[in-house]
Design a protein around this motif. Structure first.
Motif, mmCIF file in Angstrom:
data_model
loop_
_atom_site.group_PDB
_atom_site.id
_atom_site.type_symbol
_atom_site.label_atom_id
_atom_site.label_comp_id
_atom_site.label_asym_id
_atom_site.label_seq_id
_atom_site.Cartn_x
_atom_site.Cartn_y
_atom_site.Cartn_z
ATOM 1 N N SER A 198 -21.270 -9.126 13.889
ATOM 2 C CA SER A 198 -22.726 -8.953 13.941
ATOM 3 C C SER A 198 -23.319 -9.825 15.034
ATOM 4 O O SER A 198 -24.188 -9.391 15.804
ATOM 5 C CB SER A 198 -23.360 -9.333 12.596
ATOM 6 O OG SER A 198 -22.802 -8.606 11.535
ATOM 7 N N MET A 226 -26.280 -3.961 12.897
ATOM 8 C CA MET A 226 -27.062 -4.516 11.799
ATOM 9 C C MET A 226 -28.423 -3.834 11.734
ATOM 10 O O MET A 226 -29.108 -3.739 12.728
ATOM 11 C CB MET A 226 -27.276 -6.017 12.013
ATOM 12 C CG MET A 226 -26.024 -6.829 11.916
ATOM 13 S SD MET A 226 -26.350 -8.534 12.382
ATOM 14 C CE MET A 226 -27.664 -8.972 11.272
ATOM 15 N N TRP A 279 -21.269 -2.168 21.166
ATOM 16 C CA TRP A 279 -20.957 -2.066 19.741
ATOM 17 C C TRP A 279 -19.456 -1.948 19.522
ATOM 18 O O TRP A 279 -18.889 -2.608 18.639
ATOM 19 C CB TRP A 279 -21.672 -0.864 19.137
ATOM 20 C CG TRP A 279 -21.259 -0.590 17.721
ATOM 21 C CD1 TRP A 279 -20.414 0.365 17.262
ATOM 22 C CD2 TRP A 279 -21.673 -1.333 16.563
ATOM 23 N NE1 TRP A 279 -20.272 0.281 15.898
ATOM 24 C CE2 TRP A 279 -21.032 -0.752 15.450
ATOM 25 C CE3 TRP A 279 -22.521 -2.424 16.372
ATOM 26 C CZ2 TRP A 279 -21.213 -1.236 14.159
ATOM 27 C CZ3 TRP A 279 -22.693 -2.906 15.072
ATOM 28 C CH2 TRP A 279 -22.048 -2.310 13.995
ATOM 29 N N THR A 300 -23.017 -9.275 7.009
ATOM 30 C CA THR A 300 -23.069 -9.860 8.347
ATOM 31 C C THR A 300 -21.762 -10.598 8.620
ATOM 32 O O THR A 300 -21.092 -11.074 7.704
ATOM 33 C CB THR A 300 -24.247 -10.830 8.481
ATOM 34 O OG1 THR A 300 -24.115 -11.871 7.513
ATOM 35 C CG2 THR A 300 -25.569 -10.116 8.291
ATOM 36 N N VAL A 311 -27.099 -16.025 13.131
ATOM 37 C CA VAL A 311 -27.069 -14.924 12.165
ATOM 38 C C VAL A 311 -26.709 -15.482 10.792
ATOM 39 O O VAL A 311 -25.670 -16.133 10.636
ATOM 40 C CB VAL A 311 -26.041 -13.847 12.567
ATOM 41 C CG1 VAL A 311 -26.092 -12.664 11.593
ATOM 42 C CG2 VAL A 311 -26.277 -13.377 13.988
ATOM 43 N N TRP A 354 -22.433 -8.395 18.430
ATOM 44 C CA TRP A 354 -23.237 -7.205 18.739
ATOM 45 C C TRP A 354 -24.643 -7.596 19.175
ATOM 46 O O TRP A 354 -25.168 -7.094 20.172
ATOM 47 C CB TRP A 354 -23.275 -6.293 17.533
ATOM 48 C CG TRP A 354 -24.475 -5.412 17.453
ATOM 49 C CD1 TRP A 354 -25.428 -5.417 16.488
ATOM 50 C CD2 TRP A 354 -24.860 -4.389 18.377
ATOM 51 N NE1 TRP A 354 -26.387 -4.461 16.757
ATOM 52 C CE2 TRP A 354 -26.064 -3.818 17.903
ATOM 53 C CE3 TRP A 354 -24.308 -3.902 19.556
ATOM 54 C CZ2 TRP A 354 -26.720 -2.794 18.566
ATOM 55 C CZ3 TRP A 354 -24.975 -2.876 20.226
ATOM 56 C CH2 TRP A 354 -26.155 -2.332 19.736
#
Length: 225
Positions: free
Chosen positions: A120, A1, A155, A116, A98, A123
């Motif tokens: 996300s 992101m 990731w 998102t 998030v 991560w």
């Protein structure tokens, strides 16, 4: 992101939650942290009332358009990389909230970024765990290479939530059993899942078992300051 941080990254001698010092503008760091959280257009999550230990704020991440996209609330010991405090002595859990954003502008305003998602959250949780648990005794020249390597792995794992590195774990969110993707490593644990109110939840921790945790909307974010 792609986000920009509301707060400066912490160095190797300070914990991510150490925001009580005054800033150069004469504004207490804790006040600055709270102000960033209050700008969000979505509710924040933390551990539920079953957790009775210390609570503290970390930082928020903002999108190119200035909207708050994510932020973290801490519980337990504030993670530290100080040599005198070994990783095995730290007990903490950090909850990452998030915002669900299907449309995100790039920093230059000319393009659209990936929406998102639960990935996300995974991560952000995975990279957050790395930021406070990397080997403190490692030579400085090797730290960046190690961090880049481990960040790339985090990731890849976040992008493959249905892969063999993850298992499923059901935990309560606002009292409702919710499925999370969960994995453990030598540095701690990471989990991620979808919540209510159009947000995704990520979490990471060390020294505290994830199996007994529950999540709930934070009723008063200023109580964490």
């Amino acid at each position: 992101m792609e986000t920009t941080s509301q707060a400066e990254p912490q160095d190797a001698t300070g914990g991510p939650g150490e925001s009580g010092d005054d800033t150069g503008q004469g504004v207490p760091g804790a006040r600055r942290a709270v102000d960033g959280f209050l700008l969000a257009q979505f509710p924040w999550y933390g551990l539920d009332e079953a957790f009775s230990g210390p609570r503290w704020l970390m930082q928020v991440g903002m999108a190119a358009d200035g909207a708050v996209e994510h932020g973290s609330t801490g519980h337990g010991d504030e993670p530290s990389l100080r040599a005198e405090l070994g990783h095995d002595d730290q007990r903490f859990a950090v909850v990452v909230t998030v915002a669900s954003r299907p449309v995100r502008r790039s920093a230059d305003g000319t393009g659209i970024l990936e929406a998102t998602s639960v990935s996300s959250a995974a991560w952000l949780a995975g990279s957050g765990l790395l930021s406070c648990t990397w080997p403190a005794q490692m030579e400085r020249a090797l730290r960046q290479d190690w961090l880049e390597q481990q960040t790339a792995i985090a990731w890849e794992l976040a992008d493959d939530l249905h892969g063999g590195a993850w298992s499923m774990l059901s935990l309560p969110v606002d009292g409702v059993p919710t499925d999370f993707h969960y994995r453990e490593s030598e540095y701690g644990w990471v989990l991620a899942g979808a919540a209510h109110h159009d947000v995704h939840i990520g979490a990471y921790g060390r020294g505290m078992s994830a199996y007994g945790l529950g999540f709930a909307v934070v009723k008063d974010i200023e109580s964490y300051a």
